[in-house]
Design an enzyme around this catalytic site. Structure first.
Site, PDB file in Angstrom:
ATOM      1  N   TYR A  28       0.869  -1.179   0.000  1.00 25.73           N
ATOM      2  CA  TYR A  28       0.000   0.000   0.000  1.00 25.73           C
ATOM      3  C   TYR A  28       0.908   1.233   0.000  1.00 25.73           C
ATOM      4  CZ  TYR A  28      -4.082   2.753   1.518  1.00 25.73           C
ATOM      5  OH  TYR A  28      -5.076   3.670   1.604  1.00 25.73           O
ATOM      6  N   ASN A  78      -0.489  11.714  -0.085  1.00 28.84           N
ATOM      7  CA  ASN A  78       0.325  10.530  -0.349  1.00 28.84           C
ATOM      8  C   ASN A  78       0.985  10.633  -1.716  1.00 28.84           C
ATOM      9  OD1 ASN A  78      -0.517   9.117   2.025  1.00 28.84           O
ATOM     10  ND2 ASN A  78      -2.491   8.785   1.050  1.00 28.84           N
ATOM     11  N   GLU A 121     -12.023   4.310  -6.623  1.00 29.04           N
ATOM     12  CA  GLU A 121     -10.731   4.719  -6.071  1.00 29.04           C
ATOM     13  C   GLU A 121      -9.946   5.567  -7.062  1.00 29.04           C
ATOM     14  OE1 GLU A 121      -9.907   3.636  -2.848  1.00 29.04           O
ATOM     15  OE2 GLU A 121      -8.416   5.221  -3.075  1.00 29.04           O
ATOM     16  N   ASP A 122      -9.461   6.675  -6.577  1.00 32.29           N
ATOM     17  CA  ASP A 122      -8.500   7.507  -7.309  1.00 32.29           C
ATOM     18  C   ASP A 122      -8.976   7.911  -8.711  1.00 32.29           C
ATOM     19  OD1 ASP A 122      -7.144   7.298  -4.982  1.00 32.29           O
ATOM     20  OD2 ASP A 122      -5.329   6.394  -5.810  1.00 32.29           O
ATOM     21  N   LYS A 129      -5.432  -1.855  -2.442  1.00 33.37           N
ATOM     22  CA  LYS A 129      -6.593  -1.646  -1.559  1.00 33.37           C
ATOM     23  C   LYS A 129      -7.250  -2.990  -1.246  1.00 33.37           C
ATOM     24  CE  LYS A 129      -6.879   2.999  -1.358  1.00 33.37           C
ATOM     25  NZ  LYS A 129      -7.117   3.859  -0.207  1.00 33.37           N
ATOM     26  N   ARG A 148      -6.022   9.730 -11.141  1.00 32.25           N
ATOM     27  CA  ARG A 148      -5.333  10.478 -10.057  1.00 32.25           C
ATOM     28  C   ARG A 148      -4.890   9.444  -9.028  1.00 32.25           C
ATOM     29  NH1 ARG A 148      -5.633   9.950  -5.067  1.00 32.25           N
ATOM     30  NH2 ARG A 148      -7.587  10.886  -4.400  1.00 32.25           N
ATOM     31  N   ASP A 153     -14.039   5.937  -1.996  1.00 27.53           N
ATOM     32  CA  ASP A 153     -13.114   5.908  -0.863  1.00 27.53           C
ATOM     33  C   ASP A 153     -12.461   7.268  -0.619  1.00 27.53           C
ATOM     34  OD1 ASP A 153     -11.412   4.786   1.094  1.00 27.53           O
ATOM     35  OD2 ASP A 153      -9.840   4.507  -0.399  1.00 27.53           O
ATOM     36  N   ASP A 154     -12.044   7.939  -1.685  1.00 26.17           N
ATOM     37  CA  ASP A 154     -11.323   9.208  -1.515  1.00 26.17           C
ATOM     38  C   ASP A 154     -12.220  10.306  -0.965  1.00 26.17           C
ATOM     39  OD1 ASP A 154      -8.697   8.445  -2.710  1.00 26.17           O
ATOM     40  OD2 ASP A 154     -10.064   7.899  -4.322  1.00 26.17           O
TER      41      ASP A 154
END
Ligand SMILES: NC(=O)C1=CN([C@@H]2O[C@H](COP(=O)(O)OP(=O)(O)OC[C@H]3O[C@@H](n4cnc5c(N)ncnc54)[C@H](O)[C@@H]3O)[C@@H](O)[C@H]2O)C=CC1
Ligand SMILES: CC(=O)C(=O)O
Ligand SMILES: [Mg+2]
Length: 623
Positions: free
Chosen positions: A143, A464, A285-286, A214, A196, A308-309
């Protein structure tokens, strides 16, 4: 020379030795050529071929072969030649050698990832046992931060496919493609379009690494059965010019699809996966912010999905912000008095401000005045400075939190004011970074935080991977002092403050929530992921930390407790789903049974349904 015996004894005797040799060579060459053209009969299809080192040729399978062998969607979309495969392998090998000569950069982390990944390819049970038993050591490898480097180098690191790839070329095919996946039951999908990845920008098809990472946590922390997770990449192109020119890139080498065409692809994907697996939960995600918000609004009322973000990060931030209030020796109910400056107005930053202001408003009575009061506790600064009503072309998602004109004069601030100006004028209790800009909380900014009206200012450097953190814990503790509460998205070591004192470095990462949100949704059988379920998850994480821990500045649990906290979060989600009348039950446990469970029984129910990495008894049955 396998056909040498086909030359008769009389012919052998009549030929000179050189002529016999030439004839034998000719015959053997002809034999080899004939063998090469004879088809290899495979008695397997789909993933079985990819997992068989004898027959697998990975990305070199042509499109027609992929169709014929049930491989469509199981490989990244680009078809490469065997020479390109060798070039990619050699390039990667050389890069690692180069890095090794330059010193211990990321190489060791990537090397660890490779070794773990090879184990993942060979033996899943053992892989997850290693991960669960050593989660503190290996979470930073599978991760953040290492998964970021893995995604950046994915085309080079690629050996075997994992998960499914849907590309813009697959329009109209997805409903059948999902049947190429071998599992009849899928509980969790993590999907990305690679636009992203962490704070590393658009990495195109290489972003599949984040979905894999994830889901590793879903298995390790939430005990989701590894045979029932599915990482997905939706490749609609990339706007990363470097990848567009890279001959070894594995994704579609065209600019990203936009507008309705893009939405149609995501719609088709959602219809396809929910048609084959109606009970699956899909974690987005992302995705770049504009799509993150839009797709969340589009699907959240009809599908079991969450982002999630936007939503996971918000819950983790709320738990941490409540912890920071308690660290000041104040009750959580004082949260609405906190002044919070947020750097970053993307999916994560706006998600946090939205949910945190709602939490404040609830504490204040949940009426219009409460919402207005909660809003006024936040100052959002993005790449163009402070966001105010005067912003031209303001992002609609940020508009509700734009500072009002009337407030600006009073505070001596203007549209576009810099972060340092805002911190100096506002004297916030908290500065929270979700900007993806490493070092944004400069010495000057941290010096200004010393004038905070709080007895224990809090710094959340949440971006991150590690190099994107807005500041390090050393910087925060050395500049602001030992009272600061520090948290970062990627892990940092604690800081030795001398005299036996320790400056705690908390990891404020959505990994403390998303596994429990997914597991709780699965085990409750909730048809959607509601705001109430997300709020319950955040509150459980906040209350998980004991008084003596928060007073020492420990506002998040260590990673070693992630399986325990995930179980607790999942139980809170189950109970909220039942209370909200959204639960439909799971397997033998129907909604009425779930409603009868006490708090403790709900935790046991969750625990008993978590997968553990032990070898099961295996029996063979003929088809
Ligand atoms: N710790 C955690 O659990 C999580 C961390 N993140 C991190 O948050 C970061 C941002 O993610 P997104 O919001 O999705 O990205 P995004 O790209 O949508 O948003 C970035 C925002 O930062 C702003 N920004 C850029 N330069 C700035 C500057 N100099 N000063 C202030 N603001 C600036 C941009 O204007 C934009 O509003 C990423 O690094 C990501 O890894 C995201 C989700 C969870
Ligand atoms: C942690 C996470 O989801 C991110 O950085 O995007
Ligand atoms: Mg993310």
């Amino acid at each position: 020379m396998a056909n040498a015996s086909s030359i008769s004894r009389s012919l052998r005797r009549s030929l000179a030795p050189d002529d016999l040799h030439r004839l034998l060579l000719q015959r053997s060459r002809a034999f080899v050529t004939a063998e090469c053209h004879r088809p290899v009969v495979l008695h397997k299809r789909g993933p079985d071929i990819l997992h068989d080192p004898w027959f697998n040729r990975g990305t070199a399978f042509s499109m027609t072969e992929r169709d014929r062998l049930g491989l469509r969607g199981l490989l990244p979309p680009s078809v490469v030649s065997s020479q390109q495969q060798i070039d990619r392998f050699m390039g990667d090998l050389k890069r690692l050698e180069q890095n090794a000569r330059d010193g211990p950069s990321d190489t060791y982390q990537l090397a660890k990832w490779r070794i773990l990944n090879r184990l993942h390819d060979r033996n899943e049970t053992m892989y997850y046992k290693v991960l669960i038993d050593n989660i503190e050591e290996y979470a930073p490898i599978v991760y953040t931060p290492t998964v970021g480097a893995v995604c950046q180098n994915y085309s080079g690191l690629f050996r075997r496919p994992r998960g499914m790839y849907f590309s813009a070329e697959d329009r109209g095919e997805m409903m059948s493609m999902v049947y190429n996946w071998p599992a009849d039951q899928v509980d969790m999908i993590v999907v990305t379009d690679g636009s992203r990845i962490l704070g590393l920008g658009d990495l195109g098809v290489q972003g599949i690494g984040i979905a894999i990472g994830k889901l590793d946590l879903y298995v390790a922390a939430a005990g989701i059965n590894p045979q029932r997770v599915l990482p997905v990449m939706i490749d609609v192109g990339t706007n990363n010019e470097k990848l567009l020119k890279d001959p070894l890139y594995l994704g579609l080498q065209e600019h990203r699809l936009e507008g309705e065409e893009y939405v149609e692809i995501i719609d088709e994907f959602m219809e396809a996966v929910f048609s084959r697996w109606p009970n699956v939960i899909v974690q987005f995600e992302d995705f770049q912010s504009k799509w993150a918000f839009r797709l969340l609004q589009r699907y959240r009322k009809t599908y079991r999905m969450f982002n999630d973000d936007v939503q996971g990060t918000a819950g983790v931030a709320i738990a941490g912000l409540l912890g920071a209030v308690r660290a000041q020796g104040r009750p959580m109910i004082d949260f609405p008095k906190q002044k919070i400056v947020v750097a970053g107005a993307g999916s994560a930053g706006i998600g946090v401000v939205n949910a945190a202001s709602r939490t404040m408003a609830r504490m204040l009575g949940n009426n219009e005045i409460a919402f207005e009061s909660a809003r006024s506790q936040f100052w959002i600064v993005d790449a163009h400075g402070l966001i105010t009503e005067e912003r031209v072309d303001i992002d609609p998602d940020a508009r509700p939190f734009a500072r009002r004109k009337s407030e600006l004069t009073h505070q001596g601030l203007n549209e576009g004011a810099s972060l340092i100006e805002v911190v100096k004028k506002v004297k916030p209790d908290v500065i929270l970074g979700l900007s993806a800009v490493g070092g944004l909380f400069s010495k000057e900014v941290l010096e200004a935080v010393k004038d905070s009206s709080s007895s224990r200012p809090a710094i959340f450097a949440m971006s991150n991977p590690t190099k994107n953190a807005e500041c390090t814990p050393e910087e925060a503790f050395s500049i602001i002092g030992e009272k600061v509460v520090f948290s970062s998205g990627s892990p940092f070591d604690d800081v030795d403050l001398g005299d036996g004192k320790i400056g705690h470095s908390n990891q404020g990462n959505n990994m403390y929530l998303f596994p429990g949100i997914g597991l709780g949704t699965l085990l409750s059988g909730a048809r959607i992921v509601s705001d109430g379920m997300l709020q319950a998850a955040a509150e459980r994480l906040a209350s998980y930390m004991k008084e003596e821990e928060v007073l020492q500045g420990i506002i998040y649990p260590p990673t070693s407790r992630i399986r325990d906290i995930t179980k607790e979060v999942a139980a809170a989600v189950v109970r909220e789903a039942v209370a909200d009348d959204l639960a439909e039950g799971y397997r033998d446990m129907d909604a009425r049974e779930l409603a009868r469970l006490s708090e403790e029984e709900t935790v046991d129910y969750v625990k008993n349904n978590m997968w553990n990495p032990v070898y099961p008894t295996v029996v063979y049955k003929k088809d």
